[in-house]
Design a protein around this motif. Structure first.
Motif, PDB file in Angstrom:
ATOM      1  N   TYR A  44       0.818  -1.216   0.000  1.00 42.63           N
ATOM      2  CA  TYR A  44       0.000   0.000   0.000  1.00 42.63           C
ATOM      3  C   TYR A  44       0.853   1.269   0.000  1.00 42.63           C
ATOM      4  CZ  TYR A  44      -3.408   3.479   1.592  1.00 42.63           C
ATOM      5  OH  TYR A  44      -4.200   4.601   1.710  1.00 42.63           O
ATOM      6  N   GLU A  45       1.812   1.362   0.897  1.00 45.16           N
ATOM      7  CA  GLU A  45       2.644   2.566   1.004  1.00 45.16           C
ATOM      8  C   GLU A  45       3.479   2.770  -0.257  1.00 45.16           C
ATOM      9  OE1 GLU A  45       6.065   4.577   3.897  1.00 45.16           O
ATOM     10  OE2 GLU A  45       5.009   2.773   4.544  1.00 45.16           O
ATOM     11  N   VAL A  46       4.039   1.683  -0.776  1.00 42.86           N
ATOM     12  CA  VAL A  46       4.837   1.772  -1.997  1.00 42.86           C
ATOM     13  C   VAL A  46       3.992   2.297  -3.150  1.00 42.86           C
ATOM     14  CG1 VAL A  46       5.961   0.370  -3.781  1.00 42.86           C
ATOM     15  CG2 VAL A  46       6.524   0.012  -1.377  1.00 42.86           C
ATOM     16  N   ARG A  47       2.751   1.844  -3.244  1.00 40.83           N
ATOM     17  CA  ARG A  47       1.874   2.252  -4.339  1.00 40.83           C
ATOM     18  C   ARG A  47       1.432   3.706  -4.193  1.00 40.83           C
ATOM     19  NH1 ARG A  47       0.146  -2.019  -7.604  1.00 40.83           N
ATOM     20  NH2 ARG A  47       0.997  -4.019  -6.900  1.00 40.83           N
ATOM     21  N   LEU A  48       1.246   4.161  -2.970  1.00 40.53           N
ATOM     22  CA  LEU A  48       0.957   5.583  -2.767  1.00 40.53           C
ATOM     23  C   LEU A  48       2.171   6.423  -3.167  1.00 40.53           C
ATOM     24  CD1 LEU A  48      -1.050   5.890   0.567  1.00 40.53           C
ATOM     25  CD2 LEU A  48      -1.898   5.979  -1.777  1.00 40.53           C
ATOM     26  N   ASN A  49       3.354   5.960  -2.811  1.00 41.82           N
ATOM     27  CA  ASN A  49       4.570   6.673  -3.208  1.00 41.82           C
ATOM     28  C   ASN A  49       4.712   6.726  -4.731  1.00 41.82           C
ATOM     29  OD1 ASN A  49       5.365   7.153  -0.561  1.00 41.82           O
ATOM     30  ND2 ASN A  49       6.642   5.327  -0.436  1.00 41.82           N
ATOM     31  N   ALA A  50       4.346   5.626  -5.397  1.00 46.32           N
ATOM     32  CA  ALA A  50       4.413   5.589  -6.858  1.00 46.32           C
ATOM     33  C   ALA A  50       3.441   6.586  -7.464  1.00 46.32           C
ATOM     34  CB  ALA A  50       4.117   4.179  -7.357  1.00 46.32           C
ATOM     35  N   MET A  51       2.248   6.715  -6.856  1.00 43.56           N
ATOM     36  CA  MET A  51       1.285   7.689  -7.354  1.00 43.56           C
ATOM     37  C   MET A  51       1.826   9.107  -7.208  1.00 43.56           C
ATOM     38  SD  MET A  51      -1.101  10.128  -6.323  1.00 43.56           S
ATOM     39  CE  MET A  51      -1.483   9.714  -4.614  1.00 43.56           C
ATOM     40  N   LEU A  52       2.436   9.407  -6.077  1.00 41.89           N
ATOM     41  CA  LEU A  52       2.997  10.744  -5.863  1.00 41.89           C
ATOM     42  C   LEU A  52       4.164  10.997  -6.814  1.00 41.89           C
ATOM     43  CD1 LEU A  52       2.846  10.977  -1.971  1.00 41.89           C
ATOM     44  CD2 LEU A  52       1.451  12.240  -3.618  1.00 41.89           C
ATOM     45  N   ARG A 140      11.981   3.902  -9.455  1.00 44.46           N
ATOM     46  CA  ARG A 140      12.300   5.225 -10.001  1.00 44.46           C
ATOM     47  C   ARG A 140      13.609   5.668  -9.361  1.00 44.46           C
ATOM     48  NH1 ARG A 140       9.165   9.200 -12.656  1.00 44.46           N
ATOM     49  NH2 ARG A 140       7.271   7.995 -12.178  1.00 44.46           N
ATOM     50  N   LEU A 141      14.567   6.036 -10.216  1.00 40.87           N
ATOM     51  CA  LEU A 141      15.892   6.440  -9.757  1.00 40.87           C
ATOM     52  C   LEU A 141      15.998   7.948  -9.839  1.00 40.87           C
ATOM     53  CD1 LEU A 141      17.971   3.736 -11.689  1.00 40.87           C
ATOM     54  CD2 LEU A 141      16.697   3.510  -9.541  1.00 40.87           C
ATOM     55  N   LEU A 142      16.359   8.572  -8.722  1.00 40.61           N
ATOM     56  CA  LEU A 142      16.422  10.022  -8.627  1.00 40.61           C
ATOM     57  C   LEU A 142      17.878  10.496  -8.613  1.00 40.61           C
ATOM     58  CD1 LEU A 142      13.747  10.567  -5.825  1.00 40.61           C
ATOM     59  CD2 LEU A 142      13.405  10.617  -8.307  1.00 40.61           C
ATOM     60  N   LEU A 148      22.688   8.243  -8.171  1.00 36.42           N
ATOM     61  CA  LEU A 148      21.291   7.866  -8.307  1.00 36.42           C
ATOM     62  C   LEU A 148      20.840   7.196  -7.014  1.00 36.42           C
ATOM     63  CD1 LEU A 148      21.278   6.295 -11.895  1.00 36.42           C
ATOM     64  CD2 LEU A 148      20.234   8.466 -11.229  1.00 36.42           C
ATOM     65  N   VAL A 149      19.633   7.533  -6.562  1.00 30.22           N
ATOM     66  CA  VAL A 149      19.079   6.899  -5.367  1.00 30.22           C
ATOM     67  C   VAL A 149      17.653   6.445  -5.673  1.00 30.22           C
ATOM     68  CG1 VAL A 149      20.508   8.253  -3.795  1.00 30.22           C
ATOM     69  CG2 VAL A 149      18.238   9.084  -4.418  1.00 30.22           C
ATOM     70  N   PHE A 150      17.176   5.463  -4.931  1.00 28.17           N
ATOM     71  CA  PHE A 150      15.812   4.990  -5.092  1.00 28.17           C
ATOM     72  C   PHE A 150      14.815   5.993  -4.518  1.00 28.17           C
ATOM     73  CE2 PHE A 150      17.950   0.731  -4.871  1.00 28.17           C
ATOM     74  CZ  PHE A 150      17.561   0.277  -6.128  1.00 28.17           C
ATOM     75  N   SER A 151      13.702   6.177  -5.219  1.00 29.41           N
ATOM     76  CA  SER A 151      12.580   6.885  -4.600  1.00 29.41           C
ATOM     77  C   SER A 151      11.873   5.895  -3.676  1.00 29.41           C
ATOM     78  CB  SER A 151      11.612   7.402  -5.670  1.00 29.41           C
ATOM     79  OG  SER A 151      10.773   6.366  -6.137  1.00 29.41           O
TER      80      SER A 151
END
Length: 224
Positions: A44-52, A140-142, A148-151
């Protein structure tokens, strides 16, 4: 300013009242493609982060405006220091893809984009629990300070599905033809729906869920 501070300032601006309609539109668009998560879902949290992430870096509101990040830079640029402005501009070069884990060593994970074949070295000081060479992950790599770091959006696909996923990647690339490009975003959305189904229906065989015949073939691009 740390990456966390950069993110918090961007998110605060992006979720302020004048842009709430854009956020709601991005949320609806994202979950319509990838499946609406439930609070009891493990991811759930990962998917909310993906939406943001989608809202901040990919979403274009109606009217042909830029991404949320681009609009933030335009609006807030005069109030940012040169270093902060450069950091936000670097974030526009983020990479969102399906990756294969190629190497894990202290403080670094090497990933290979399964569609482009490009390798990316990601700084990761935490031990990623259970991650092994050959695993497939959507991430997603930022870019930040030359690394580069993971989102916070890191979606893992089970090893048992690896063969089927890579076979579908190969088929999509072939169908796109020389000089063509598969619809990677649509494929990632398909995988996200499959992964959430696997979480919820433990009594269904994995092979029946990661079955691309009915779902993914409908999105195959026409060869150029």
């Amino acid at each position: 300013m740390s990456l966390q501070q950069l993110h918090e300032r961007l998110l605060s601006w992006a979720t302020a009242e004048p842009r709430k309609d854009d956020l709601l539109a991005a949320r609806a668009e994202h979950f319509a493609r990838r499946g609406e998560p439930h609070e009891e879902d493990r991811s759930y949290e990962v998917r909310l982060n993906a939406m943001l992430d989608h809202y901040l870096y990919d979403f274009h509101p109606a009217g042909g405006m830029g991404t949320t990040l681009e609009r933030f830079i335009e609006a807030e640029g005069p109030s940012l220091s040169p270093e902060e402005l450069a950091a936000y501009r670097a974030l526009a070069g983020n990479v969102h893809a399906l990756f294969e884990v190629r190497r894990i060593k202290d403080g670094e994970v090497r990933l290979r984009d399964v569609f482009t074949g490009r390798d990316h070295d990601v700084t990761e000081r935490r031990q990623v629990a259970g991650l092994e060479r050959g695993d497939l992950v959507e991430a997603r790599l930022l870019p930040y300070e030359g690394t580069l770091v993971f989102s916070g959006a890191f979606l893992y696909h089970p090893r048992e599905a690896r063969k089927a996923i890579l076979a579908e990647v190969k088929r999509l690339k072939k169908a796109a033809g020389k000089g063509g490009a598969p619809d990677v975003g649509a494929f990632l959305a398909t995988l996200a729906r499959m992964a959430i189904k696997l979480e919820r229906y433990r009594n269904v065989r994995l092979e029946s869920i990661y079955d691309f015949e009915a779902d993914a073939r409908a999105m195959t691009p026409a060869p150029r």
